[in-house]
Structures are given as C-alpha cells and as structure tokens.
Design a protein around this motif. Structure first.
Motif, PDB file in Angstrom:
ATOM      1  N   ARG A 108      16.000  -8.541  -1.667  1.00  0.00           N
ATOM      2  CA  ARG A 108      15.683  -9.946  -1.406  1.00  0.00           C
ATOM      3  C   ARG A 108      15.163 -10.652  -2.660  1.00  0.00           C
ATOM      4  NH1 ARG A 108      10.535  -9.426   2.589  1.00  0.00           N
ATOM      5  NH2 ARG A 108      11.753  -7.670   3.390  1.00  0.00           N
ATOM      6  N   CYS A 109      14.867  -9.883  -3.700  1.00  0.00           N
ATOM      7  CA  CYS A 109      14.259 -10.459  -4.903  1.00  0.00           C
ATOM      8  C   CYS A 109      15.261 -10.713  -6.019  1.00  0.00           C
ATOM      9  CB  CYS A 109      13.174  -9.512  -5.435  1.00  0.00           C
ATOM     10  SG  CYS A 109      11.996  -8.925  -4.199  1.00  0.00           S
ATOM     11  N   HIS A 113      14.826 -12.457  -9.793  1.00  0.00           N
ATOM     12  CA  HIS A 113      14.392 -11.418 -10.725  1.00  0.00           C
ATOM     13  C   HIS A 113      15.517 -10.496 -11.173  1.00  0.00           C
ATOM     14  CE1 HIS A 113      10.217 -12.562 -10.235  1.00  0.00           C
ATOM     15  NE2 HIS A 113      10.390 -12.572  -8.927  1.00  0.00           N
ATOM     16  N   GLY A 114      16.743 -10.738 -10.699  1.00  0.00           N
ATOM     17  CA  GLY A 114      17.880  -9.967 -11.158  1.00  0.00           C
ATOM     18  C   GLY A 114      18.052  -8.657 -10.410  1.00  0.00           C
ATOM     19  N   ALA A 115      19.293  -8.166 -10.403  1.00  0.00           N
ATOM     20  CA  ALA A 115      19.619  -6.940  -9.670  1.00  0.00           C
ATOM     21  C   ALA A 115      18.914  -5.724 -10.254  1.00  0.00           C
ATOM     22  CB  ALA A 115      21.131  -6.723  -9.674  1.00  0.00           C
ATOM     23  N   GLN A 116      18.636  -5.755 -11.557  1.00  0.00           N
ATOM     24  CA  GLN A 116      17.954  -4.644 -12.223  1.00  0.00           C
ATOM     25  C   GLN A 116      16.575  -5.059 -12.739  1.00  0.00           C
ATOM     26  OE1 GLN A 116      19.097  -1.458 -12.363  1.00  0.00           O
ATOM     27  NE2 GLN A 116      20.741  -2.199 -11.019  1.00  0.00           N
ATOM     28  N   GLY A 117      16.022  -6.108 -12.123  1.00  0.00           N
ATOM     29  CA  GLY A 117      14.685  -6.539 -12.524  1.00  0.00           C
ATOM     30  C   GLY A 117      14.652  -7.359 -13.787  1.00  0.00           C
ATOM     31  N   ILE A 118      15.821  -7.795 -14.268  1.00  0.00           N
ATOM     32  CA  ILE A 118      15.904  -8.621 -15.472  1.00  0.00           C
ATOM     33  C   ILE A 118      16.376 -10.006 -15.061  1.00  0.00           C
ATOM     34  CG2 ILE A 118      16.934  -8.886 -17.750  1.00  0.00           C
ATOM     35  CD1 ILE A 118      17.359  -5.863 -17.789  1.00  0.00           C
ATOM     36  N   SER A 119      15.547 -11.002 -15.312  1.00  0.00           N
ATOM     37  CA  SER A 119      15.814 -12.338 -14.803  1.00  0.00           C
ATOM     38  C   SER A 119      16.756 -13.126 -15.702  1.00  0.00           C
ATOM     39  CB  SER A 119      14.498 -13.112 -14.660  1.00  0.00           C
ATOM     40  OG  SER A 119      14.742 -14.462 -14.334  1.00  0.00           O
ATOM     41  N   ASN A 120      17.640 -13.889 -15.056  1.00  0.00           N
ATOM     42  CA  ASN A 120      18.468 -14.867 -15.764  1.00  0.00           C
ATOM     43  C   ASN A 120      18.097 -16.281 -15.337  1.00  0.00           C
ATOM     44  OD1 ASN A 120      20.156 -13.050 -17.266  1.00  0.00           O
ATOM     45  ND2 ASN A 120      21.124 -12.487 -15.321  1.00  0.00           N
ATOM     46  N   MET A 224       9.551 -11.148 -22.147  1.00  0.00           N
ATOM     47  CA  MET A 224       9.573 -12.067 -21.009  1.00  0.00           C
ATOM     48  C   MET A 224      10.247 -13.383 -21.419  1.00  0.00           C
ATOM     49  SD  MET A 224       8.183 -11.107 -18.134  1.00  0.00           S
ATOM     50  CE  MET A 224       7.150  -9.806 -17.479  1.00  0.00           C
ATOM     51  N   PRO A 225      10.828 -14.115 -20.470  1.00  0.00           N
ATOM     52  CA  PRO A 225      11.419 -15.411 -20.816  1.00  0.00           C
ATOM     53  C   PRO A 225      10.379 -16.344 -21.434  1.00  0.00           C
ATOM     54  CG  PRO A 225      12.149 -14.717 -18.644  1.00  0.00           C
ATOM     55  CD  PRO A 225      11.091 -13.747 -19.061  1.00  0.00           C
ATOM     56  N   GLU A 226      10.760 -16.986 -22.504  1.00  0.00           N
ATOM     57  CA  GLU A 226       9.834 -17.875 -23.208  1.00  0.00           C
ATOM     58  C   GLU A 226       9.333 -19.001 -22.314  1.00  0.00           C
ATOM     59  OE1 GLU A 226       9.937 -20.949 -27.035  1.00  0.00           O
ATOM     60  OE2 GLU A 226      11.419 -19.345 -26.876  1.00  0.00           O
TER      61      GLU A 226
END
Length: 274
Positions: A108-109, A113-120, A224-226
C-alpha cells in the motif's frame, strides 16, 4: 606653612560648592539619562521597524532583562513531542517472517515510497532506513504528533505488530544510490553540516546524521530527495513539524538561514547511501 592661593583655587574648583562644576556634571548626567531613555526605551516601543526591534531584543538578551516590561505571559506547560519510547532491541530486522509480513503490508506504500523503498515522488526513501526511525514516525503519524493527511489515513488502523513488521521490512531493503552523484571524490560538506554555527547554537548536522555519529532515532538521510529534506527543515523551522524529541531539530532549524537549509539539503541528497 599656609597653602598658596593657587592651591586653594584648585581645591575650590573640584568641590560641590563650585556652581560651575555642579551645573556641568548635572547637565551631563541629565543628557546621558535622556539619551538612554530615548534610544533604549522610547524608540524600540514606538517604532515597529524590525531592525530596531531585533536590536532591542539582542540588547535585552545580552543584559539578561525582559524584552517587554509589565506584560504578563502565561507559560504553557510542556507538550510531549512524541509518545514513542525507543529501544534498540525492539525490532529484529533480520527476522525473515517479520520482513515477509512487512513486504505484504508495504504494497500500500509503493505509490509514494516506491516498490523497493526508493521514491520517485520526492517522498522519503525508506529502503535501508533504521528500523527505529520507521517505527517512531509511523507511531507519530498514528498519534497525530506528526501531521500529514495521507500518512495519517494510511497508518490509522495499523497494529503494533504491523508497524514493527513494516520497520523490519524497510530496514532489510538495500539502501538506494545517490540521486545526484557527487562529482569526482565528492564535494566538501558545507560548514552547516560539518561544523554547524556555534555562535547561533547550531550543532553540526553530521553530529546526529553521520558520518561523525548518530543519535538514537536520528534518520539516515544520505541520498534522500533534496525537496523532501528542504521541506522538512522549513517545517521544523516554522514549527509546522514538531515531533522531534526535546525539540532538537526545531532548535537547530529555527536558527538556519534559507541558504544553509538549501546547502544542507543539496549536500545530503548528493551523498550515496551505500
């Protein structure tokens, strides 16, 4: 031997019986008192200029006296910024069963937060994050100590066991690479990161977030994203975010300039997490 007439005149000059001395000294004292009253009492209270107000605050702070006299202020009782008690042994991120259950819950996340925990989507990267950090933030969203409409709705019905499983799962995932790789051997850390600003009571960012050290519950923020890092610092500075234990982030961020926030955010976003 009688004192000479010159000595008698000199003694008479520096006595209170001398009207010239009394008038001169008295006038000087009066001018000084009036000047101080105008400069430090009347002008700050009569003018709304920010520069004058800030100067007056600084003078009062240095002298250890109140900024405003006669004003009664009700001191609000301290508010707990988080109800979470952290324990390094609370979550076993190596437990394959917990990781598996967390992977199912994390479906659900994935939108943020992305399929592998890395956000786009400029949301925080959760892959490889310390389990206690994920655990604390989920609990803070659930209790309302940290506010976000989407996150509060997502975690509202999570049980204690499910929160632990999610924390174990994201801690298990490999950390993502830097979003903006640092050229060459790496750019030097800005002063706000490496040395802080002692005069303004700002500790170095690295003292909690690495590489110099890490405090319990302090997130791993390299890579982390800027945009996310910048927004969180601004939220801490304004008080919009207030789930930092003992206000440590608010105390730091409220002293930071826009340029320092931008520099710290850009620097940490450029670092590889691995």
């Amino acid at each position: 031997m009688k004192p000479s007439s010159d000595n008698r005149k000199e003694e008479a000059l520096f006595t209170l019986r001398n009207s010239w001395l009394r008038n001169t000294v008295g006038g000087l004292i009066a001018i000084t008192v009036v000047s101080i009253a105008i400069a430090f009492l009347w002008l700050p209270s009569a003018q709304s200029n920010d520069a004058i107000t800030s100067l007056w605050r600084s003078i009062c702070g240095a002298a250890g006296v109140p900024f405003k006299w006669g004003a009664s202020h009700t001191i609000a009782p301290p508010v707990r910024s988080s109800d979470v008690v952290l324990d390094a042994n609370l979550i076993d991120s190596q437990d394959p069963r917990a990781v598996g259950r967390g992977a199912t819950l994390a479906q659900r996340c994935t939108m943020c937060h992305g399929a592998q925990g890395i956000s786009n989507a400029d949301s925080p990267n959760l892959a490889g994050q310390y389990p206690m950090v994920v655990y604390k933030q989920l609990h803070d969203y659930q209790s309302g100590k940290r506010e976000n409409v989407v996150m509060q709705a997502m975690v509202r019905d999570l049980s204690e066991a499910q929160i632990r499983d999610l924390a174990a799962y994201y801690a298990y995932l490999p950390k993502p690479p830097a979003r903006f790789p640092t050229p060459g051997t790496g750019a030097a850390a800005p002063l706000i990161v490496s040395a802080g600003a002692p005069v303004r009571n700002i500790a170095p960012c690295a003292s909690c977030h690495g590489p110099m050290g890490r405090s319990t519950g302090a997130p791993w923020i390299q890579g982390m994203p800027e945009v996310y890092l910048r927004d969180q610092l601004i939220a801490f500075r304004s008080g919009a975010r207030h789930n930092d234990v003992n206000e440590q982030m608010r105390n730091v961020a409220r002293q930071m300039t826009d340029e320092e926030i931008q520099a710290a955010s850009k620097y940490y976003a450029s670092l590889p997490q691995n």
